[in-house]
Design an enzyme around this catalytic site. Structure first.
Site, short mmCIF file in Angstrom:
data_model
loop_
_atom_site.label_atom_id
_atom_site.label_comp_id
_atom_site.label_asym_id
_atom_site.label_seq_id
_atom_site.Cartn_x
_atom_site.Cartn_y
_atom_site.Cartn_z
N SER A 129 1.09 -1.21 0.14
CA SER A 129 0.04 0.07 0.08
C SER A 129 0.84 1.45 0.07
CB SER A 129 -0.93 0.05 1.30
OG SER A 129 -1.46 1.26 1.35
N TYR A 142 -1.93 -0.71 10.08
CA TYR A 142 -2.20 -0.92 8.61
C TYR A 142 -0.69 -0.70 7.89
CZ TYR A 142 -3.79 -1.50 3.74
OH TYR A 142 -4.18 -1.77 2.57
N1 NAP Z 1 -8.70 -0.86 -2.12
C1 NAP Z 1 -7.51 -0.10 -1.62
O1 NAP Z 1 -7.83 1.19 -1.76
C2 NAP Z 1 -6.52 -0.53 -1.49
C3 NAP Z 1 -5.10 0.27 -1.31
C4 NAP Z 1 -3.84 -0.20 -1.08
C5 NAP Z 1 -3.58 -1.58 -0.82
N2 NAP Z 1 -4.89 -2.43 -0.88
C6 NAP Z 1 -4.26 -3.82 -0.42
O2 NAP Z 1 -4.99 -4.58 -1.73
C7 NAP Z 1 -5.14 -6.10 -1.41
C8 NAP Z 1 -6.66 -6.18 -1.68
O3 NAP Z 1 -7.51 -5.22 -1.33
P1 NAP Z 1 -8.99 -4.95 -2.00
O4 NAP Z 1 -9.23 -3.61 -1.92
O5 NAP Z 1 -9.02 -5.68 -3.27
O6 NAP Z 1 -9.59 -5.65 -0.95
P2 NAP Z 1 -11.14 -6.70 -0.77
O7 NAP Z 1 -11.88 -6.68 -2.10
O8 NAP Z 1 -11.61 -6.56 0.78
O9 NAP Z 1 -10.21 -8.19 -1.02
C9 NAP Z 1 -9.79 -8.88 0.12
C10 NAP Z 1 -9.38 -10.40 -0.01
O10 NAP Z 1 -8.74 -10.72 0.98
C11 NAP Z 1 -9.44 -12.11 1.40
N3 NAP Z 1 -9.25 -12.03 2.89
C12 NAP Z 1 -9.93 -11.57 3.66
N4 NAP Z 1 -9.38 -11.85 4.98
C13 NAP Z 1 -8.84 -13.13 4.69
C14 NAP Z 1 -8.07 -14.08 5.52
N5 NAP Z 1 -8.32 -14.10 6.75
N6 NAP Z 1 -7.48 -15.18 4.90
C15 NAP Z 1 -7.25 -15.25 3.61
N7 NAP Z 1 -7.90 -14.39 2.67
C16 NAP Z 1 -8.69 -13.22 3.48
C17 NAP Z 1 -10.74 -11.80 0.88
O11 NAP Z 1 -11.46 -13.27 0.69
P3 NAP Z 1 -12.64 -13.77 1.18
O12 NAP Z 1 -13.33 -12.73 2.14
O13 NAP Z 1 -13.25 -14.48 0.23
O14 NAP Z 1 -11.93 -14.63 2.34
C18 NAP Z 1 -10.80 -10.80 -0.27
O15 NAP Z 1 -10.86 -11.67 -1.36
C19 NAP Z 1 -5.16 -5.76 0.27
O16 NAP Z 1 -3.89 -6.52 0.60
C20 NAP Z 1 -5.19 -4.43 0.66
O17 NAP Z 1 -4.67 -4.09 1.86
C21 NAP Z 1 -6.08 -2.08 -1.20
#
Ligand code: NAP
Length: 267
Positions: A129, A142
């Site tokens: 991130s 985080y």
């Molecule tokens: N969105 C943003 O603005 C942003 C910015 C910077 C970085 N990121 C990073 O990008 C990544 C994806 O973010 P996103 O926005 O796409 O999030 P998201 O839509 O909430 O997806 C998160 C994924 O993580 C899985 N997950 C949650 N808890 C878990 C666990 N205990 N064990 C294994 N899998 C688990 C979920 O799958 P299930 O619920 O199906 O298990 C889901 O597929 C994350 O690492 C986040 O920190 C996001």
């Protein structure tokens, strides 16, 4: 022979977009979810094989990794977003975050690296991130997990790259995945931080709905995977080129103040 890619957290957001893009480009993709059976049919990506993985559960990590044969590409994408003043975060929340965002992905990476090294090819992408590069108030836990994940990769790439195995980090800025709705938030009753935290979160959540599409992050992840010599760090969103240039040119304290001010906190 097509490359085999594991994408953790492939049920939504950046992981789903990455799984879809890699499948479209000929990779055999194993996508993970804590509960693959509950992924609705219309949210499943054609060509992606879904398997169960809970990164907070060591038995689940063991069972997942022993079920894998060859893995050429690992995208450590699954993660939790967490917010709260440092003093208001429960110990259990910090423990869970480090297990999911750092220790789980590192356990999986360590299990898969030797096989990649033996075969002379491997790519490990940490989805970090921009908060790791630009820490903000109320995101301490985080930001710390993402910095830890990045530094595991940055250090280990020197160890593994002579064997054709490259570790790299992709730092997205705000991405419109609906993550803000799933973000865990902690604020104790009558916290001294209530006013600033509330203002900060309102601005943060509003910015996230205007974030970049997850497909853009997925495209950068693919660029990192397919580079002959992937860079140690890629970033996208939140005016990344401008932000990293400003960080090189401006004193650190000024940069920190600018970031806080754009989120409603002026001191
Ligand atoms: N969105 C943003 O603005 C942003 C910015 C910077 C970085 N990121 C990073 O990008 C990544 C994806 O973010 P996103 O926005 O796409 O999030 P998201 O839509 O909430 O997806 C998160 C994924 O993580 C899985 N997950 C949650 N808890 C878990 C666990 N205990 N064990 C294994 N899998 C688990 C979920 O799958 P299930 O619920 O199906 O298990 C889901 O597929 C994350 O690492 C986040 O920190 C996001």
């Amino acid at each position: 022979m097509s490359r085999i890619a594991v994408v953790t957290g492939a049920s939504s957001g950046i992981g789903k977009a990455t799984a879809a893009l890699l499948a479209e480009h000929g990779y055999q993709v194993i996508g993970t979810s804590r509960n693959p059976d509950t992924i609705p049919a219309d949210a499943r990506v054609a060509g992606v094989e879904y398997r169960a993985l809970d990164l907070t559960d060591k038995a689940s990590i063991d069972s997942f990794r022993t079920g894998l044969d060859r893995v050429d590409v690992l995208v450590n994408n699954a993660g939790e977003s967490q917010a709260g003043p440092l003093t208001d975060l429960p110990d259990t929340a910090i423990d869970r975050l480090f297990q999911l965002n750092v220790l789980g992905p590192i356990a999986l990476t360590r299990a898969l690296l030797p096989g990649m090294r033996e075969r002379g090819y491997g790519r490990v992408v940490m989805v970090g991130s921009m908060l790791a590069s630009f820490p903000m108030p109320y995101r301490s836990s985080y930001a710390a997990t993402k910095a830890a994940l990045r530094n595991f990769a940055t250090a280990a790439r020197f160890e593994e790259s002579p064997f054709g195995v490259w570790l790299t980090t992709v730092e997205p800025g705000q991405t419109n995945t609906g993550l803000w709705e799933r973000r865990t938030r902690y604020l104790t009753e009558n916290s001294v931080h209530t006013t600033d935290f509330t203002t900060f979160m309102e601005i943060l959540d509003a910015k996230q709905t205007k974030g970049i599409a997850p497909e853009k992050v997925a495209a950068l992840i693919r660029t990192a995977i397919e580079a002959d010599r992937p860079r140690s760090l890629y970033a996208i969103g939140n005016n990344a080129p401008l932000m990293f240039t400003a960080r090189r040119l401006l004193p650190r304290t000024i940069m920190e103040r600018l970031i806080a001010r754009t989120h409603g906190i002026s001191r």
